[in-house]
Motif scaffolding. Sequence first.
Motif, PDB file in Angstrom:
ATOM      1  N   ALA A   1     105.520  19.630  16.584  1.00  0.00           N
ATOM      2  CA  ALA A   1     104.460  20.709  16.258  1.00  0.00           C
ATOM      3  C   ALA A   1     104.934  22.304  16.544  1.00  0.00           C
ATOM      4  N   ALA A   2     105.522  22.301  17.775  1.00  0.00           N
ATOM      5  CA  ALA A   2     106.068  23.547  17.891  1.00  0.00           C
ATOM      6  C   ALA A   2     107.032  24.093  16.719  1.00  0.00           C
ATOM      7  N   ALA A   3     107.933  23.585  16.589  1.00  0.00           N
ATOM      8  CA  ALA A   3     109.022  23.707  15.153  1.00  0.00           C
ATOM      9  C   ALA A   3     108.228  24.039  14.149  1.00  0.00           C
ATOM     10  N   VAL A   4     107.342  23.190  13.580  1.00  0.00           N
ATOM     11  CA  VAL A   4     106.646  23.480  12.450  1.00  0.00           C
ATOM     12  C   VAL A   4     105.864  24.716  12.444  1.00  0.00           C
ATOM     13  N   GLU A   5     105.148  24.990  13.733  1.00  0.00           N
ATOM     14  CA  GLU A   5     104.538  26.213  13.798  1.00  0.00           C
ATOM     15  C   GLU A   5     105.365  27.357  13.728  1.00  0.00           C
ATOM     16  N   ARG A   6     106.582  27.354  14.386  1.00  0.00           N
ATOM     17  CA  ARG A   6     107.560  28.346  14.399  1.00  0.00           C
ATOM     18  C   ARG A   6     108.028  28.616  13.087  1.00  0.00           C
ATOM     19  N   VAL A   7     108.284  27.690  12.075  1.00  0.00           N
ATOM     20  CA  VAL A   7     108.943  27.741  10.858  1.00  0.00           C
ATOM     21  C   VAL A   7     107.784  28.370   9.842  1.00  0.00           C
ATOM     22  N   ALA A   8     106.754  28.153  10.174  1.00  0.00           N
ATOM     23  CA  ALA A   8     105.418  28.420   9.163  1.00  0.00           C
ATOM     24  C   ALA A   8     105.120  29.904   9.711  1.00  0.00           C
ATOM     25  N   ARG A   9     105.089  30.431  11.131  1.00  0.00           N
ATOM     26  CA  ARG A   9     104.955  31.602  11.171  1.00  0.00           C
ATOM     27  C   ARG A   9     106.091  32.664  10.725  1.00  0.00           C
ATOM     28  N   LYS A  10     107.435  32.046  10.711  1.00  0.00           N
ATOM     29  CA  LYS A  10     108.521  32.817  10.272  1.00  0.00           C
ATOM     30  C   LYS A  10     108.255  33.308   8.516  1.00  0.00           C
ATOM     31  N   ARG A  11     107.961  32.138   8.097  1.00  0.00           N
ATOM     32  CA  ARG A  11     107.895  32.349   6.693  1.00  0.00           C
ATOM     33  C   ARG A  11     106.575  33.193   6.469  1.00  0.00           C
ATOM     34  N   ILE A  12     105.467  32.737   7.051  1.00  0.00           N
ATOM     35  CA  ILE A  12     104.187  33.760   6.979  1.00  0.00           C
ATOM     36  C   ILE A  12     104.345  35.194   7.375  1.00  0.00           C
ATOM     37  N   ASP A  13     104.958  35.352   8.146  1.00  0.00           N
ATOM     38  CA  ASP A  13     105.297  36.918   8.737  1.00  0.00           C
ATOM     39  C   ASP A  13     106.496  37.702   7.661  1.00  0.00           C
ATOM     40  N   TYR A  14     107.225  36.701   7.322  1.00  0.00           N
ATOM     41  CA  TYR A  14     108.134  37.246   6.283  1.00  0.00           C
ATOM     42  C   TYR A  14     107.592  37.837   4.918  1.00  0.00           C
ATOM     43  N   LEU A  15     106.652  36.781   4.665  1.00  0.00           N
ATOM     44  CA  LEU A  15     105.748  37.141   3.400  1.00  0.00           C
ATOM     45  C   LEU A  15     105.013  38.468   3.565  1.00  0.00           C
ATOM     46  N   ALA A  16     104.173  38.432   4.718  1.00  0.00           N
ATOM     47  CA  ALA A  16     103.406  39.350   4.998  1.00  0.00           C
ATOM     48  C   ALA A  16     104.226  40.771   5.084  1.00  0.00           C
ATOM     49  N   ARG A  17     105.524  40.781   5.730  1.00  0.00           N
ATOM     50  CA  ARG A  17     106.114  42.121   5.758  1.00  0.00           C
ATOM     51  C   ARG A  17     106.609  42.303   4.274  1.00  0.00           C
ATOM     52  N   GLN A  18     107.097  41.530   3.494  1.00  0.00           N
ATOM     53  CA  GLN A  18     107.431  41.897   2.026  1.00  0.00           C
ATOM     54  C   GLN A  18     105.930  42.560   1.458  1.00  0.00           C
ATOM     55  N   LEU A  19     104.865  41.850   1.284  1.00  0.00           N
ATOM     56  CA  LEU A  19     103.645  42.494   0.851  1.00  0.00           C
ATOM     57  C   LEU A  19     103.121  43.911   1.447  1.00  0.00           C
ATOM     58  N   ARG A  20     103.344  44.285   2.915  1.00  0.00           N
ATOM     59  CA  ARG A  20     103.224  45.264   3.255  1.00  0.00           C
ATOM     60  C   ARG A  20     104.226  46.245   2.702  1.00  0.00           C
ATOM     61  N   ASN A  21     105.400  46.010   2.605  1.00  0.00           N
ATOM     62  CA  ASN A  21     106.354  46.952   1.845  1.00  0.00           C
ATOM     63  C   ASN A  21     105.933  46.882   0.532  1.00  0.00           C
ATOM     64  N   SER A  22     105.186  46.280  -0.096  1.00  0.00           N
ATOM     65  CA  SER A  22     104.713  46.512  -1.491  1.00  0.00           C
ATOM     66  C   SER A  22     103.601  47.315  -1.690  1.00  0.00           C
ATOM     67  N   GLY A  23     102.878  47.715  -0.345  1.00  0.00           N
ATOM     68  CA  GLY A  23     101.912  48.544  -0.653  1.00  0.00           C
ATOM     69  C   GLY A  23     100.582  47.876   0.125  1.00  0.00           C
ATOM     70  N   LEU A  24     100.607  46.789   0.259  1.00  0.00           N
ATOM     71  CA  LEU A  24      99.137  46.293   0.956  1.00  0.00           C
ATOM     72  C   LEU A  24      98.816  46.774   2.390  1.00  0.00           C
ATOM     73  N   THR A  25      97.808  46.823   3.008  1.00  0.00           N
ATOM     74  CA  THR A  25      97.666  47.147   4.250  1.00  0.00           C
ATOM     75  C   THR A  25      98.044  45.958   5.098  1.00  0.00           C
ATOM     76  N   PRO A  26      98.229  46.201   6.572  1.00  0.00           N
ATOM     77  CA  PRO A  26      98.665  44.914   7.357  1.00  0.00           C
ATOM     78  C   PRO A  26      97.781  43.690   7.201  1.00  0.00           C
ATOM     79  N   ALA A  27      96.506  44.103   7.179  1.00  0.00           N
ATOM     80  CA  ALA A  27      95.568  42.947   7.297  1.00  0.00           C
ATOM     81  C   ALA A  27      95.277  42.195   5.964  1.00  0.00           C
ATOM     82  N   ALA A  28      95.786  42.849   5.202  1.00  0.00           N
ATOM     83  CA  ALA A  28      95.632  42.333   3.452  1.00  0.00           C
ATOM     84  C   ALA A  28      96.722  41.524   3.281  1.00  0.00           C
TER      85      ALA A  28
END
Length: 187
Positions: free
Chosen positions: A114-141
């Motif tokens: 469970a911990a490993a799956v959550e860490r990988v999910a968080r890494k991927r989601i955080d990476y996507l969010a970072r790229q989306l922020r860099n593309s012009g979205l607000t942090p929340a969006a």
Amino acid sequence: MPTANPRLNRDSWIDAALALLLQSGPDAVAVQPIARQLGTTKGSFYWHFSSRDDLLRATLTRWETAAGDDLIASVDARTADSGKKAEALVEEVTAGERPGELMLLAGTNHPDVAAAVERVARKRIDYLARQLRNSGLTPAAAQRRALLVYTAYLGYAVLAASAPGVLPDSARGRRALVSEVAELVLP
């Protein structure tokens, strides 16, 4: 009775355990079957690991590196454009066959899994969010859309394993699906 392979090392055990983990889930990671597969004895196992849980944790660490850090590094190396990076990550996780990740999701009753799956999910989601922020979205969006993309990926993975006939059967069709997802989430 198998004879010990003098070239077996810790990585040999982890490689064999990772294949079993992704094929059959965490319960399949057992010392005796892996020893038989490797053509060795349980004594070799105890030379490298203190317990079955020690092997499972090492195996999960290997999977985390490949499914998180290595995957993200591969996507980063493709392009400098943040929007393209987000799309490339979606393409990468949907184009490759990753049924083993479903085995891990099914095994999340084990705390280490469970911990490993959550860490990988968080890494991927955080990476996507970072790229989306860099593309012009607000942090929340960006965070909401990254979560939406990851949720779509998990749904895709479930369909690929349970009802593959409903998914596009060609590389072109899969690319079109990824493009549609990208259009929905990219600014």
